[in-house]
Design an enzyme around this catalytic site. Structure first.
Site, PDB file in Angstrom:
ATOM      1  CG  ASP A 221      -1.025  13.744  -1.294  1.00 34.84           C
ATOM      2  OD1 ASP A 221      -1.914  13.983  -0.460  1.00 34.84           O
ATOM      3  OD2 ASP A 221       0.070  13.223  -0.991  1.00 34.84           O
TER       4      ASP A 221
ATOM      5  CE  LYS B  74      -2.137  26.338  -6.215  1.00 40.39           C
ATOM      6  NZ  LYS B  74      -1.360  26.743  -5.062  1.00 40.39           N
TER       7      LYS B  74
ATOM      8  CG  ASP C 283       8.758   9.275  -2.089  1.00 38.02           C
ATOM      9  OD1 ASP C 283       8.084   8.445  -2.712  1.00 38.02           O
ATOM     10  OD2 ASP C 283       9.039  10.409  -2.522  1.00 38.02           O
TER      11      ASP C 283
ATOM     12  CE1 TYR D 160      -7.756  13.805   1.364  1.00 33.88           C
ATOM     13  CE2 TYR D 160      -9.222  12.674  -0.162  1.00 33.88           C
ATOM     14  CZ  TYR D 160      -8.484  13.783   0.187  1.00 33.88           C
ATOM     15  OH  TYR D 160      -8.482  14.879  -0.625  1.00 33.88           O
ATOM     16  CD  GLU D 161     -13.744   5.093   0.807  1.00 29.17           C
ATOM     17  OE1 GLU D 161     -12.798   4.453   1.298  1.00 29.17           O
ATOM     18  OE2 GLU D 161     -14.665   4.560   0.186  1.00 29.17           O
TER      19      GLU D 161
ATOM     20  CB  THR E 202      -8.986   5.387   3.516  1.00 26.69           C
ATOM     21  OG1 THR E 202      -9.520   6.441   2.716  1.00 26.69           O
ATOM     22  CG2 THR E 202      -8.601   4.208   2.651  1.00 26.69           C
TER      23      THR E 202
ATOM     24  CD  GLU F 239      -3.118   1.143   2.019  1.00 30.00           C
ATOM     25  OE1 GLU F 239      -3.503   0.015   2.429  1.00 30.00           O
ATOM     26  OE2 GLU F 239      -3.708   2.207   2.303  1.00 30.00           O
TER      27      GLU F 239
END
Ligand SMILES: C[S@@+](CC[C@H](N)C(=O)[O-])C[C@H]1O[C@@H](n2cnc3c(N)ncnc32)[C@H](O)[C@@H]1O
Length: 242
Positions: free
Chosen positions: A140, A144, A118, A216-217, A214, A66
């Site tokens: 993410d 922009k 990372d 965020y979800e 999750t 993940e």
């Protein structure tokens, strides 16, 4: 990062996200100091853990990865439900790592390993065709235009993922950001090593039961946003690996 695994090579790939949030409570801090070193994937660029399965104390029948697990609720749930699968999670955000470790400890999960940095530093170190499933959930979106090059489903990351994934392995991608979804879908469907077997909108509008919610979800859904769930497959290799 508190001395994360890929530090020596971190200069090469700039990290644009957060590494720290609020100060960790004492218990969480102790997990970072004591439990993380035992679960950390000991990869350094150029020093691949050749036998990934050996990272796990018990024998595992598959290894799933993940990328950006956030607070780790999805990863921990997959690990709990699939004890024979070794789960490797990548996340540079130390508060998220601490939250996952708390779940690991609470639920006694022995099949979780952590790369607290990372994922782009770990992926080049992995052997070919070892990963049976990949999760990239609510990555993410970098909305922009000048930041689009930071988006995770960029060609070079898909190349590396395709190399480390087994034939026909699944890659699960979810997002609530529709422009990012279209951008990513375009990258996946144009990539020669991935295919998208979805046949109808039903396949991407509802989260399948074995994708766990999750953090965020949950926030996106609470705001009334729509989430999209895409499952890609790594194409079978034309020739068998040596
Ligand atoms: C928007 S958050 C979503 C977190 C979690 N997946 C969720 O759905 O709640 C994106 C997460 O991905 C992590 N991330 C972004 N790029 C990453 C990378 N290259 N390697 C590892 N983690 C990454 C970030 O630190 C952040 O925690």
């Amino acid at each position: 990062m508190t001395g994360g695994a890929g530090r020596n090579s971190a200069d090469r790939l700039r990290w644009h996200g957060r590494r720290h949030g609020h100060a960790l409570r004492k218990g969480r801090h102790a997990l970072i100091e004591e439990l993380l070193p035992r679960l950390r994937v000991p990869a350094e660029v150029g020093g691949a853990p050749a036998d990934l399965a050996a990272l796990f104390a018990e024998s595992v029948e598959d290894i799933w990865l993940e990328v950006g697990f956030g607070a780790g609720e999805h990863l921990a749930e997959q690990a709990r439900l699939h004890p024979a699968v070794g789960m490797i999670g990548c996340e540079p955000y130390v508060n998220g790592v601490a939250a996952l470790l708390a779940r690991v400890e609470r639920d006694g999960l022995s099949n979780v390993r952590v790369f607290d940095d990372d994922a782009r530093l770990l992926l080049p170190c992995l052997p070919d065709a070892v990963i049976g499933r990949v999760f990239v959930l609510f990555a993410d979106p970098w909305p922009k235009k000048r930041h689009h090059k930071r988006r995770f489903p960029a060609k070079e990351n898909l190349d590396t993922l395709a190399r480390v994934m087994k034939d026909d392995a699944e890659l699960r991608f979810a997002s609530d950001h529709m422009e990012f979804v279209r951008w990513s879908l375009d990258r996946f469907t144009r990539h020669p090593e991935f295919r998208w077997p979805a046949r109808s909108p039903k396949a991407w509008r509802r989260r399948p039961e074995d994708w766990f919610e999750t953090r965020y979800e949950a926030k996106a859904l609470a705001q009334g946003d729509t989430c999209v769930y895409l499952a890609f497959r790594r194409r079978r290799r034309a020739t068998a690996l040596a």
